[in-house]
Design an enzyme around this catalytic site. Structure first.
Site, PDB file in Angstrom:
ATOM      1  N   GLU A 288       0.835  -1.193   0.000  1.00 20.36           N
ATOM      2  CA  GLU A 288       0.000   0.000   0.000  1.00 20.36           C
ATOM      3  C   GLU A 288       0.877   1.252   0.000  1.00 20.36           C
ATOM      4  OE1 GLU A 288      -3.270  -0.700   2.585  1.00 20.36           O
ATOM      5  OE2 GLU A 288      -3.976   1.371   2.532  1.00 20.36           O
TER       6      GLU A 288
ATOM      7  N   GLU B  37       2.200   1.659  -3.427  1.00 23.86           N
ATOM      8  CA  GLU B  37       1.134   2.184  -4.276  1.00 23.86           C
ATOM      9  C   GLU B  37       0.995   3.698  -4.083  1.00 23.86           C
ATOM     10  OE1 GLU B  37      -2.667   0.394  -3.469  1.00 23.86           O
ATOM     11  OE2 GLU B  37      -3.704   1.673  -4.924  1.00 23.86           O
TER      12      GLU B  37
ATOM     13  N   CYS C  35      -8.093  -1.857   4.296  1.00 18.31           N
ATOM     14  CA  CYS C  35      -8.026  -3.065   5.146  1.00 18.31           C
ATOM     15  C   CYS C  35      -9.317  -3.357   5.865  1.00 18.31           C
ATOM     16  CB  CYS C  35      -6.941  -2.984   6.207  1.00 18.31           C
ATOM     17  SG  CYS C  35      -5.727  -1.755   5.959  1.00 18.31           S
TER      18      CYS C  35
ATOM     19  N   SER D 225      -7.094   2.061  -2.076  1.00 16.57           N
ATOM     20  CA  SER D 225      -5.907   1.276  -2.395  1.00 16.57           C
ATOM     21  C   SER D 225      -6.347  -0.068  -2.940  1.00 16.57           C
ATOM     22  CB  SER D 225      -5.070   1.067  -1.136  1.00 16.57           C
ATOM     23  OG  SER D 225      -4.153   0.024  -1.346  1.00 16.57           O
TER      24      SER D 225
ATOM     25  N   LYS E 113     -15.303  -9.431   8.084  1.00 20.20           N
ATOM     26  CA  LYS E 113     -14.281 -10.302   7.488  1.00 20.20           C
ATOM     27  C   LYS E 113     -14.899 -11.578   6.936  1.00 20.20           C
ATOM     28  CE  LYS E 113     -10.516  -7.934   8.160  1.00 20.20           C
ATOM     29  NZ  LYS E 113      -9.686  -7.555   7.028  1.00 20.20           N
TER      30      LYS E 113
ATOM     31  N   GLU F  59     -16.038 -10.564   3.653  1.00 18.73           N
ATOM     32  CA  GLU F  59     -14.883 -10.314   2.793  1.00 18.73           C
ATOM     33  C   GLU F  59     -14.323 -11.612   2.215  1.00 18.73           C
ATOM     34  OE1 GLU F  59     -11.295  -8.930   4.711  1.00 18.73           O
ATOM     35  OE2 GLU F  59     -10.796  -7.664   3.004  1.00 18.73           O
TER      36      GLU F  59
ATOM     37  N   GLU G 118     -14.443 -12.474  -5.796  1.00 17.90           N
ATOM     38  CA  GLU G 118     -13.147 -12.224  -6.446  1.00 17.90           C
ATOM     39  C   GLU G 118     -11.960 -12.662  -5.578  1.00 17.90           C
ATOM     40  OE1 GLU G 118     -15.333 -10.003  -5.428  1.00 17.90           O
ATOM     41  OE2 GLU G 118     -14.380  -8.246  -4.499  1.00 17.90           O
TER      42      GLU G 118
ATOM     43  N   CYS H 130     -10.140  -1.759  14.684  1.00 14.26           N
ATOM     44  CA  CYS H 130     -10.461  -3.183  14.817  1.00 14.26           C
ATOM     45  C   CYS H 130     -10.672  -3.608  16.260  1.00 14.26           C
ATOM     46  CB  CYS H 130      -9.345  -4.036  14.244  1.00 14.26           C
ATOM     47  SG  CYS H 130      -8.852  -3.546  12.618  1.00 14.26           S
TER      48      CYS H 130
END
Ligand code: SF4
Ligand code: SF4
Ligand code: SF4
Ligand code: FES
Ligand code: FES
Lengths: 637, 157
Positions: free
Chosen positions: A307, A310, A333, A353, A392, A395, A400, A564
């Site tokens: 990241e 990037e 994230c 990102s 999560k 996710e 994908e 988190c």
């Protein structure tokens, strides 16, 4: 009192009477009497607060410290002399010299009746309920000695369980209509998925047009779960499937543990908040039967490299090559935040990102790099992630997320579910001996660890970026490499970091991407941090309006309040004080580590040397460690 | 819903928001107008109203579900509501309802086959001194007998 920067209805805003700045000044305080005891409290203190200050217990149900006052359950009623009816202690701001009685027979009877009425409509059996032993209704029933069903008891389920979502399950048979979830979703998170619908007897908590949770704009943050006093909302628990995998000799079951569950799981075993159980957990997981235990911080370190690179590429393209690039770059994230953006600000997806979250990076590495190294067929690997987060779960099920050729992460497990599995195995976690993580990933850096707290990703990124660019050690710039301005629980943090005129050499890892740092001389890096989607929304609106945040280079967003460590999969209760303790545990663990910067993690360097040979943001890393997003929009079909 | 229909609906709501203001307190007034014109408030309209008032669609739905006179789905062309509250009940609401059900071959809570009527119970219409009371669309009828009620309904187009 209307608070204009909040979108929630006035009735759902924290509408406490403003307390005086100087309660000691004349008129700043008021003397009251609670159960014959004289006390002085600042004007505007609620009866509940006054009682708590004076160690008088008042039962509550709809009240939650994180949320605005609702006053709907009436369990907290007390007698106020001169008032015809009982008053709700949580919703009564004291402005007068009142006399309060908290446990007269009228009060006790009223509370008991309220409980009896709630129970009469409560369909569920405690022993088969996720909240058994941690349920506010259950403990109130115990406290008030409920021993019979005065007003009867429903014998049949009245609502269909909504288990459409990968993350949150709704079982309205157990709902007590406290509306905490509504206030959480509308006011705290400003997502707006849940509301009370219908009227009177038929009232229930529902979604837009009574649709399934999976079909509305729910971001899966699970904050509503954490605030539900009963078992009406809970996470979608995959532990049965995980047990099956463990019991299957042909499966190689690996688990990664994130820093926040480690800082909180002790609470499930009766420890005070603020004890990290990292190494005890390693041992426990091995004993349960996981074949390998890995540290998610390893891929948090990798995330920082990917990241961060990037970001450097984006900045180089914008400042030197004068290309059109999307800035500020947003962190990716937090899957709750990602889905929030996909729904509410899809036009800003290019700013996100492309780096996957640490959980998902690990997922694709485990079934490629690790499978190869360990000589295991990736089809036999079952990959589990212990996360503080219910999003999560969604996710890892995003279609994908299969870059390894398989579903990269098979199951997301919350801290609560992990604790349950450990208990089921007959293990008392705090008694476990300590042990280390498994290779080839080993122990990670403190930078990866602090991802768990709001500001952590930013701090981790800055520790590396600052060293990369200036050539100086982060310790020389920040005391002990602690970047304090990005820490803490303020909703939105904004920091400017002047780079100065001295730049260092470009590190080998990214030499092929930028020739030198001269173009950053004299520049000022502007960054921001937001936690809780309500705060994220403020920043997004500011960016849309071209405000100061649109000039930032990098912004960290976390969907959950506190980051988190306050995630929707964390132990219940979670509140401000507990979040602070967990953060302390995380920062203390960080300081205890030798390696505290992602780019110094030898295992990360090894992965780039052996596997991702072309370096960060290269072809292979893009294939495995980066992803793309979906324009969802907020229209509910 | 077709795109043209959607656009028309959006425009309509925009006009209403213009008229009543974009504060959330305009919600009921807007809902009333949409209900009046379309006999229900389609989910697309709910979301457009939410967008224009800057509230959440589920809040709009919550309000609609609270009020008996607001619906999310189109019921029969004419809405028949018979008061079921205590005074009207004592004054013979049941006989009234039985007669209506018999005449139109359809139960309360349902619509007639030709979709001409939708039968519903309502709570006190505020005409207790003149019960039993019945509302047909926006019009109320009082001091009804079973025969009179059937006659009134048969005259409705
Ligand atoms: S929600 Fe609470 S009271 Fe209800 S069944 Fe579960 S544990 Fe028991
Ligand atoms: S998970 Fe989050 S977004 Fe979904 S309903 Fe709960 S609070 Fe709202
Ligand atoms: S689902 Fe839980 S939080 Fe929401 S109203 Fe019901 S009991 Fe309260
Ligand atoms: S806690 Fe006070 S009314 Fe619910
Ligand atoms: S009871 Fe029927 S109108 Fe009041």
């Amino acid at each position: 009192m209307e608070n204009k920067d909040r979108r929630a209805p006035v009735s759902q805003q924290p509408h406490v009477v403003a307390k005086p700045e100087h309660p000691e000044h004349i008129g700043g305080s008021v003397s009251i009497q609670i159960n014959e005891k004289k006390v002085t409290v600042p004007m505007g203190t609620t009866i509940l607060e006054a009682c708590r200050e004076n160690q008088i217990h008042i039962p509550t149900l709809c009240h939650h410290d994180d949320l605005c006052i609702a006053g709907v359950c009436r369990l907290c009623v007390v007698e106020v002399e001169g008032m015809r009816t009982l008053q709700a202690a949580c919703a009564y701001p004291i402005t007068d010299q009142i006399k309060i009685k908290t446990s007269t027979s009228m009060v006790r009877k009223a509370r008991r009746h309220i409980l009896d009425l709630m129970i009469s409509e409560h369909y569920g059996e405690c022993y088969s309920c996720v909240r058994n032993n941690n349920c506010e209704l259950q403990s109130l029933a115990e406290e008030y000695g409920v021993d019979s069903y005065t007003f009867g008891h429903v014998q049949e389920s009245q609502y269909k369980i909504d288990n459409s979502s990968f993350s949150v399950i709704r079982d309205m048979d157990k709902c007590v209509m406290c509306k905490r979830c509504v206030r959480t979703c509308i006011d705290l998170q400003e997502v707006g998925v849940l509301e009370a619908v219908n009227r009177g007897d038929d009232t229930t908590i529902s979604t837009f047009m009574d649709k399934d949770l999976a079909d509305v704009v729910c971001i899966n943050c699970g904050q509503c779960i954490n605030r539900c006093p009963v078992g009406a909302l809970h996470a979608n628990d995959p532990s049965d499937d995980i047990w099956n995998a463990i019991d299957d000799p042909n499966k190689h079951v690996v688990i990664q543990t994130a820093p926040s569950p480690r800082a909180a799981i002790g609470e499930e075993f009766g420890l005070e908040p603020g004890h990290s159980m990292t190494q005890e957990l390693n041992t426990a997981l091995k004993r349960i039967g996981f074949d390998r235990v890995f540290d998610t911080n390893f891929t948090a370190d990798l995330t920082i490299i990917e990241e961060g690179t990037e970001l450097i590429i984006r900045l180089y393209q914008a400042l030197v090559e004068k290309k059109e690039v999307s800035l500020p770059q947003f962190t990716s994230c937090s899957p709750g935040w990602v889905k929030y953006l996909e729904h509410f600000y899809p036009e800003y997806i290019p700013n996100l990102s492309t780096a996957k979250s640490p959980q998902q990076m690990f997922g694709s590495l485990i079934k490629t790099f690790y499978a190869d190294k360990a000589g295991v067929d990736p089809k036999d690997i079952v990959s589990v992630a212990v996360m503080p987060c219910s999003a999560k779960k969604f996710e890892c099920n995003r279609p994908e997320m299969d870059d390894s050729g398989y579903q990269d992460v098979d199951f997301g497990l919350t801290t609560r579910e992990m604790a349950k599995m450990i208990k089921e195995a007959g293990i008392h976690l705090p008694e476990m001996p300590k042990s280390h993580f498994d290779n080839p990933f080993g122990e990670a850096s403190g930078a990866g660890l602090i991802f768990g707290a709001t500001g952590g990703v930013m701090e981790a990124a800055l520790r590396s970026v600052v060293e990369f660019v200036t050539g100086n050690k982060a310790e020389d710039i920040f005391d002990n490499a602690n970047i304090v301005p990005v820490r803490g629980f303020e909703g939105i943090k904004y920091v400017e970091l002047p780079i100065g005129d001295k730049v260092g050499p470009v590190p080998d890892l990214i030499k092929h991407l930028v020739p030198n740092w001269d173009w950053l001389k004299g520049a000022t890096l502007k960054v921001a941090v937001a936690h809780g989607t309500a705060n994220a929304k403020k920043i997004m609106e500011d960016i849309k309006a071209g405000g100061k945040f649109s000039e930032c280079h990098f912004i960290e967003f976390m969907a959950c309040p506190g980051g988190c460590l306050g995630g929707g999969g964390q132990p219940i209760p979670t509140n401000e004080e507990i979040r602070m303790k967990r953060a302390e545990a995380i920062y203390a663990e960080d300081e205890s580590l030798e390696i505290r910067k992602s780019h110094e993690n030898p295992h990360v360097i090894q992965v780039y040397n052996e596997f991702l040979k072309e370096g960060p943001c290269s072809h292979l890393s893009h294939k495995l460690l980066h992803t793309h997003y979906t324009k969802r929009g907020k229209y509910i079909a | 819903m077709l795109v043209v229909e959607k656009n028309a609906l959006t425009e309509e709501i925009e006009v209403l928001v213009e008229k009543f203001g974009s504060d959330r307190s305009s919600l009921l007034k807007i809902l009333h107008e949409i209900q009046k014109k379309h006999r229900h408030i389609p989910d697309f309209a709910q979301q457009e109203i939410a967008r224009l008032l800057d509230i959440h669609p589920v809040e709009v739905f919550s309000v609609i579900s609270f009020y008996a006179f607001l619906n999310t789905e189109s019921k029969g062309r004419n809405l028949v509501r018979v008061c079921q509250t205590i005074t009207c009940d004592l004054l013979g609401k049941e006989a009234l309802c039985n007669a209506i059900e018999r005449e139109f071959g359809c139960k309360f809570g349902e619509s007639t086959k030709d979709n001409k009527f939708h039968l519903e119970y309502a709570n006190c219409l505020g005409l207790c001194d003149q019960g039993p009371a019945m509302a047909v669309n926006e019009r109320v009828y009082t001091k009804l007998t079973p025969e009179k009620a059937v006659e009134i309904l048969n005259e409705v187009k």
